[in-house]
Motif scaffolding. Structure first.
Motif, short mmCIF file in Angstrom:
data_model
loop_
_atom_site.label_atom_id
_atom_site.label_comp_id
_atom_site.label_asym_id
_atom_site.label_seq_id
_atom_site.Cartn_x
_atom_site.Cartn_y
_atom_site.Cartn_z
N SER A 1 43.90 71.17 -17.52
CA SER A 1 42.71 70.41 -18.07
C SER A 1 41.42 71.01 -18.04
O SER A 1 41.36 72.04 -17.29
CB SER A 1 42.65 68.97 -17.06
OG SER A 1 42.13 69.39 -15.90
N LEU A 2 40.45 70.75 -18.91
CA LEU A 2 39.18 71.49 -19.16
C LEU A 2 38.32 70.97 -17.99
O LEU A 2 38.44 69.77 -17.85
CB LEU A 2 38.71 71.14 -20.34
CG LEU A 2 39.53 71.92 -21.60
CD1 LEU A 2 39.02 71.61 -22.90
CD2 LEU A 2 39.83 73.26 -21.31
N PRO A 3 37.27 71.64 -17.58
CA PRO A 3 36.42 71.03 -16.58
C PRO A 3 35.29 70.07 -17.34
O PRO A 3 34.94 70.30 -18.20
CB PRO A 3 35.90 72.43 -16.00
CG PRO A 3 35.82 73.30 -17.03
CD PRO A 3 36.96 73.08 -17.80
N PHE A 4 35.22 69.05 -16.33
CA PHE A 4 34.09 68.18 -16.79
C PHE A 4 32.85 68.75 -16.37
O PHE A 4 32.52 69.35 -15.38
CB PHE A 4 34.36 66.76 -16.14
CG PHE A 4 35.50 66.14 -16.92
CD1 PHE A 4 35.07 65.37 -18.02
CD2 PHE A 4 36.70 65.95 -16.21
CE1 PHE A 4 36.27 64.77 -18.62
CE2 PHE A 4 37.62 65.07 -16.72
CZ PHE A 4 37.40 64.63 -18.21
N ARG A 5 31.44 68.17 -17.11
CA ARG A 5 30.26 68.47 -16.74
C ARG A 5 29.51 67.18 -17.09
O ARG A 5 30.09 66.27 -17.83
CB ARG A 5 29.53 69.45 -17.51
CG ARG A 5 30.29 70.80 -17.54
CD ARG A 5 29.81 71.80 -18.38
NE ARG A 5 30.50 73.08 -18.60
CZ ARG A 5 30.22 74.15 -17.68
NH1 ARG A 5 29.24 74.02 -16.68
NH2 ARG A 5 31.10 75.31 -17.49
N GLU A 6 28.26 67.23 -16.38
CA GLU A 6 27.50 65.96 -16.83
C GLU A 6 26.75 65.97 -17.88
O GLU A 6 26.34 67.21 -18.26
CB GLU A 6 26.67 65.63 -15.53
CG GLU A 6 27.30 65.32 -14.29
CD GLU A 6 26.38 64.81 -12.96
OE1 GLU A 6 25.22 65.16 -13.49
OE2 GLU A 6 26.97 64.56 -11.89
N LEU A 7 26.70 65.07 -18.88
CA LEU A 7 25.80 65.00 -20.16
C LEU A 7 24.39 65.14 -19.77
O LEU A 7 23.50 66.09 -20.20
CB LEU A 7 25.90 64.00 -20.80
CG LEU A 7 25.13 63.46 -22.25
CD1 LEU A 7 25.68 64.80 -23.16
CD2 LEU A 7 25.40 62.15 -22.87
N GLY A 8 23.86 64.66 -18.63
CA GLY A 8 22.59 64.51 -18.26
C GLY A 8 21.49 63.96 -19.21
O GLY A 8 21.81 63.11 -20.25
N GLU A 9 20.48 63.69 -18.71
CA GLU A 9 19.17 62.86 -19.49
C GLU A 9 18.75 63.91 -20.62
O GLU A 9 18.70 64.91 -20.58
CB GLU A 9 18.32 62.54 -18.58
CG GLU A 9 18.80 61.62 -17.36
CD GLU A 9 17.52 60.90 -16.43
OE1 GLU A 9 16.33 61.65 -16.81
OE2 GLU A 9 17.77 60.20 -15.58
N GLN A 10 18.16 62.96 -21.65
CA GLN A 10 17.46 63.58 -22.84
C GLN A 10 18.36 64.48 -23.59
O GLN A 10 18.08 65.66 -23.96
CB GLN A 10 16.19 64.61 -22.16
CG GLN A 10 15.28 63.27 -21.61
CD GLN A 10 14.03 63.88 -21.13
OE1 GLN A 10 13.81 65.41 -21.38
NE2 GLN A 10 13.04 63.13 -20.74
N ALA A 11 19.74 64.43 -23.48
CA ALA A 11 20.72 65.22 -24.23
C ALA A 11 20.43 65.09 -25.64
O ALA A 11 20.15 63.90 -26.24
CB ALA A 11 22.08 65.02 -23.65
N GLY A 12 20.36 65.78 -26.42
CA GLY A 12 20.66 65.63 -27.89
C GLY A 12 21.89 65.82 -28.58
O GLY A 12 22.75 65.68 -28.01
N PHE A 13 22.07 65.93 -29.80
CA PHE A 13 23.11 66.21 -30.68
C PHE A 13 22.84 67.14 -31.82
O PHE A 13 22.01 66.87 -32.27
CB PHE A 13 23.73 64.75 -31.15
CG PHE A 13 22.93 63.95 -31.91
CD1 PHE A 13 23.07 64.12 -33.43
CD2 PHE A 13 22.09 62.92 -31.54
CE1 PHE A 13 22.24 63.36 -34.22
CE2 PHE A 13 21.23 62.28 -32.13
CZ PHE A 13 21.48 62.49 -33.61
#
Length: 208
Positions: free
Chosen positions: A7-19
């Motif tokens: 499985s791939l490692p998870f990370r936090e999206l965090g605040e003020q993420a864009g796209f």
């Protein structure tokens, strides 16, 4: 032996993420002798701006602004084209006249109320565009007195039964617009992409 996948490692999206958005290439500069395809928005390469007929007129205007377009294809739930709606339809006298005739407020109108129905929309064949030049497109727009022009091709649908003939369906393949022509011809546009170009200005730009 089957490969074992980790499985791939998870990370936090965090605040003020864009796209991310698709990177849009700057349209190439053209002249009257450039291939017409260089000034056509090809719907096989970019998604069309579509809207349902029941959408409110005010929403259509905001959608046009967000997409940076001045024409919407009006489609039903099966994505059949019912007509077209332009910024002029939404913001011009047409909407006010229809609202007055019906005794309602302009904001109560829907896109279906102000659109040009498909049977009234004149189009050109994509096969004609393939061998045409920018000057041909300009002249076609000038003679029609329009700011937009649709190019269509066709697809053959399979027959419903062995005794039925194939059905040929018209498909909107591309869109030409005065504003895009102006940008690619190097003309100055007003702020926000709102344009009110005369055909004489276009003719001068392409060297008629």
């Amino acid at each position: 032996m089957d490969r074992q996948y980790q499985s791939l490692p998870f990370r936090e999206l965090g605040e003020q993420a864009g796209f991310r958005r698709p990177v849009q290439q700057q349209p190439a500069r053209v002249t009257a002798e450039s291939p017409a395809l260089e000034v056509m928005t090809d719907l096989c390469r970019s998604s069309p701006a579509t809207i349902r007929p029941q959408a409110p007129v005010g929403g259509a205007n905001q959608y046009m602004i967000s997409r940076g377009v001045r024409l919407l294809l009006v489609v039903d739930e099966r994505e059949s084209v019912l007509g077209v709606a332009t910024a002029t339809d939404v913001l011009g006298e047409k909407a006010m006249r229809i609202a007055t005739e019906r005794g309602i407020k302009r904001d109560e109108l829907t896109v279906g109320d102000i659109m040009t129905p498909a049977w009234q929309v004149e189009v050109i064949a994509y096969s004609d565009v393939e061998g045409a030049r920018v000057g041909h497109v300009v002249e076609t727009l000038r003679r029609a007195g329009r700011q937009h022009l649709l190019a269509v091709d066709f697809e053959d649908l399979p027959p419903k039964s062995l005794i039925d003939a194939p059905v040929r369906r018209t498909m909107v393949r591309g869109v030409f617009s005065i504003s895009q022509l102006a940008r690619q011809l190097g003309m100055v546009l007003q702020t926000g992409g709102e344009v009110a170009l005369t055909f004489s200005e276009i003719e001068i730009a392409v060297g008629r």
